[in-house]
Design an enzyme around this catalytic site. Structure first.
Site, PDB file in Angstrom:
ATOM      1  N   ARG A 179      23.627  11.605 -23.002  1.00 27.13           N
ATOM      2  CA  ARG A 179      22.642  12.175 -22.078  1.00 27.13           C
ATOM      3  C   ARG A 179      22.893  11.677 -20.662  1.00 27.13           C
ATOM      4  O   ARG A 179      22.704  12.400 -19.684  1.00 27.13           O
ATOM      5  CB  ARG A 179      21.202  11.846 -22.530  1.00 27.13           C
ATOM      6  CG  ARG A 179      20.154  12.213 -21.496  1.00 27.13           C
ATOM      7  CD  ARG A 179      18.719  12.249 -22.009  1.00 27.13           C
ATOM      8  NE  ARG A 179      18.419  11.309 -23.055  1.00 27.13           N
ATOM      9  CZ  ARG A 179      18.231   9.984 -22.886  1.00 27.13           C
ATOM     10  NH1 ARG A 179      18.315   9.444 -21.680  1.00 27.13           N
ATOM     11  NH2 ARG A 179      17.968   9.216 -23.919  1.00 27.13           N
ATOM     12  N   ASP A 210      18.578  28.257  -2.870  1.00 28.26           N
ATOM     13  CA  ASP A 210      19.079  28.768  -4.150  1.00 28.26           C
ATOM     14  C   ASP A 210      20.289  29.642  -3.813  1.00 28.26           C
ATOM     15  O   ASP A 210      20.133  30.744  -3.290  1.00 28.26           O
ATOM     16  CB  ASP A 210      17.977  29.569  -4.856  1.00 28.26           C
ATOM     17  CG  ASP A 210      18.421  30.108  -6.213  1.00 28.26           C
ATOM     18  OD1 ASP A 210      19.640  30.284  -6.424  1.00 28.26           O
ATOM     19  OD2 ASP A 210      17.539  30.372  -7.057  1.00 28.26           O
TER      20      ASP A 210
HETATM   21  C1  LIG Z   1      18.807  33.467 -12.993  1.00 26.44           C
HETATM   22  C2  LIG Z   1      18.308  32.834 -11.767  1.00 26.44           C
HETATM   23  C3  LIG Z   1      17.619  31.602 -11.802  1.00 26.44           C
HETATM   24  C4  LIG Z   1      17.270  30.917 -13.098  1.00 26.44           C
HETATM   25  O1  LIG Z   1      18.390  30.446 -13.775  1.00 26.44           O
HETATM   26  P1  LIG Z   1      18.523  30.355 -15.377  1.00 26.44           P
HETATM   27  O2  LIG Z   1      19.930  29.902 -15.574  1.00 26.44           O
HETATM   28  O3  LIG Z   1      18.231  31.715 -15.926  1.00 26.44           O
HETATM   29  O4  LIG Z   1      17.511  29.355 -15.826  1.00 26.44           O
HETATM   30  C5  LIG Z   1      17.240  31.049 -10.597  1.00 26.44           C
HETATM   31  N1  LIG Z   1      17.499  31.653  -9.411  1.00 26.44           N
HETATM   32  C6  LIG Z   1      18.149  32.832  -9.347  1.00 26.44           C
HETATM   33  C7  LIG Z   1      18.393  33.456  -8.014  1.00 26.44           C
HETATM   34  C8  LIG Z   1      18.564  33.465 -10.509  1.00 26.44           C
HETATM   35  O5  LIG Z   1      19.180  34.645 -10.425  1.00 26.44           O
END
Ligand SMILES: *Cc1c(COP(=O)(O)O)cnc(C)c1O
Length: 386
Positions: free
Chosen positions: A52, A178
Site C-alpha cells: 500500500r 483537472d
Molecule cells: C472521468 C473523469 C473524472 C473521474 O475519473 P474516474 O477515473 O472515472 O474516477 C474526473 N474528471 C474528469 C474530467 C473526467 O472525465
C-alpha cells in the site's frame, strides 16, 4: 542529457522505465508482491516495506507522470475520483471552501457536494470564464481551492489558467486543474501557475479503455508530503497491473494525441457545415469563444467535440443511438471513438442542478481511426434525422 531537457515523447517512453538491471529486460517487470522481505527488523531494501505504501510498478508510473506534467511528485490512485477525494482530504479541513466550475465533471461535483459537503467542505459553482465572478466567490468564503477543468466537460469551455492562478494566490488559495481532457501533451498547468494537477488516467493517459485510474501531480515538497501521507493512510492506490497498463498507455500519449486532435478538428469542421446542427463546441474552431486562449495555453485542441442539435433532445438521442464506429458508452480518451449523451449518461448526477447539461447535446470522443470512417458514420446517423 538531463531528463528535463528531453522532449515530451522521450520522457514519455523513458521516465521511470530503466531496464531491469539483473536480466536487462527492457520493459521493467510488474511487481505483484504485497510485501517485502526485511534484512533484520526494519532492514528495508531501497525503502520497500508494504504494497500500500510503495510498489516499484506504481513508483515507475508516478515518476513518468511527474516527468510529463513537469512536477516534482506524482501520486497514482485507483480512480480519478479516488485521487480527488485524497487530494481534498489531504489539503482541506472542515470549514474550507472549494470554488469550482459550474460545468465541472458530474462525479467531481457529486463528490464535493454530496460526500464531502457532509464533512464540512463548502462549495460554490461559478462560470470560470467570468473572472470577476470567480474573484467574488473566492473572496466570499474561506476558499482553499479554486478548481477548474479546461477544456471543460462536456461544454468545452476554455479558462485562463494563469489568470485563475493569480486570483487563487491573491486570496491565499490553491489552483487545482483537472487536466484530464487536455492531457500533459497538450497542456501543462503547473508551468502556467497551477498548484495541483489531477487526472482521471482512465481517459487519455491510459488511452485504451482498459484500466481505471487517477493521479495527482504537484511541484511542491510540502504539498507532496501531505498528499503522499493520505495516499498511504487511506490506501486508494492503483494496483500493480493497473499501474503497468497506465504506464504502457502513457508511453504513446504524444502520438495518440496528435491523431485525436487531427480527427477532432476534422469532425468539428464537418459538423459545422451541417444544417441539422445548432452549435459545435470545439476550441479548435475560430468561432469558439476560447479559441485564442486555447491556442496560447494548449499545443493542439484534442479529440473531444460536443455538438448541439436544432432538433432538440430527440435529434441528439437519434444520432447517439445510430452510429456504429462511434460506440455509445460513457468515458472518453481511448483509441476507439465513443459517443455519449451526457444529460442521461456521464452527467446524470447533476440533472436538475445548475450544472445540468443541455438535452440537445451529444459529446464525441474522437478516437484514432481513419477520419473518413468517423465522418461517414456520423453522416449515416444523420440520415435518421429526417
Ligand atoms: C472521468 C473523469 C473524472 C473521474 O475519473 P474516474 O477515473 O472515472 O474516477 C474526473 N474528471 C474528469 C474530467 C473526467 O472525465
Amino acid at each position: 542529457m538531463s531528463a528535463e531537457n528531453q522532449g515530451f515523447n522521450t520522457r514519455a517512453v523513458h521516465a521511470g522505465q530503466a531496464f531491469e538491471p539483473r536480466t536487462g529486460a527492457v520493459v521493467p517487470p510488474v511487481h505483484f508482491s504485497s510485501t517485502y522481505a526485511q534484512d533484520g527488523i526494519g532492514g528495508l531494501r531501497d525503502g520497500y516495506e508494504y504494497g500500500r505504501g510503495t510498489n516499484p510498478t506504481r513508483d515507475a508510473l508516478q515518476e513518468q507522470l511527474a516527468a510529463l506534467e513537469g512536477g516534482s511528485h506524482a501520486y497514482s490512485f485507483s480512480s480519478g475520483l479516488a485521487a480527488e477525494d485524497s487530494l481534498i482530504r489531504a489539503l482541506t479541513r472542515p470549514g474550507d471552501h472549494i470554488v469550482l466550475g459550474n460545468d465541472a465533471y458530474g462525479g467531481t461535483y457529486r463528490l464535493i457536494n454530496s460526500v464531502l459537503g457532509d464533512w464540512g467542505i463548502g462549495n460554490t459553482p461559478v462560470d470560470m470564464a467570468d473572472l470577476d465572478a470567480v474573484r467574488k466567490a473566492v473572496a466570499a468564503n474561506k476558499t482553499r481551492f479554486v478548481w477548474v477543468e479546461t477544456p471543460s466537460n462536456p461544454l468545452m469551455k476554455i479558462t485562463d489558467i494563469e489568470a485563475l492562478a493569480a486570483i487563487a494566490h491573491d486570496a491565499g488559495a490553491l489552483l487545482v486543474v483537472d487536466n484530464t481532457f487536455a492531457s500533459p501533451y497538450l497542456q501543462t498547468p503547473l508551468a502556467l501557475g497551477a498548484d495541483v494537477v489531477v487526472h482521471s488516467t482512465t481517459k487519455y493517459i491510459g488511452g485504451h479503455s482498459d484500466v481505471v485510474g487517477g493521479a495527482i501531480v504537484v511541484n511542491d515538497a510540502e504539498l507532496a508530503e501531505k498528499i503522499g501521507f493520505v495516499q498511504f493512510a487511506v490506501g486508494a492506490v492503483s494496483g500493480p497491473m493497473d499501474a503497468f497498463l497506465t504506464t504502457r498507455g502513457l508511453k504513446t500519449l504524444g502520438v495518440r494525441m496528435d491523431r485525436h486532435s487531427d480527427n477532432g478538428q476534422a469532425v468539428a469542421e464537418w459538423l459545422l457545415e451541417r444544417p441539422e446542427v445548432e452549435a459545435v463546441l470545439y476550441p479548435g474552431l475560430p468561432s469558439h469563444p476560447g479559441h485564442e486562449l486555447a491556442k496560447k495555453q494548449m499545443k493542439k485542441f484534442g479529440g473531444m467535440v460536443s455538438v448541439q442539435f436544432k432538433g432538440g433532445e430527440a435529434a441528439a438521442r437519434t444520432v447517439a443511438e445510430n452510429t456504429s464506429v462511434f460506440t455509445l458508452a460513457e468515458s472518453l480518451g481511448g483509441i476507439e471513438s465513443l459517443m455519449n449523451y451526457p444529460s442521461e449518461m456521464t452527467h446524470a448526477s447533476v440533472k436538475g442542478t445548475e450544472l445540468a447539461v443541455p438535452v440537445n447535446l451529444i459529446r464525441l470522443s474522437c478516437g484514432i481511426e481513419d477520419v473518413e470512417d468517423l465522418i461517414a458514420d456520423l453522416e449515416r446517423a444523420f440520415t435518421f434525422l429526417k
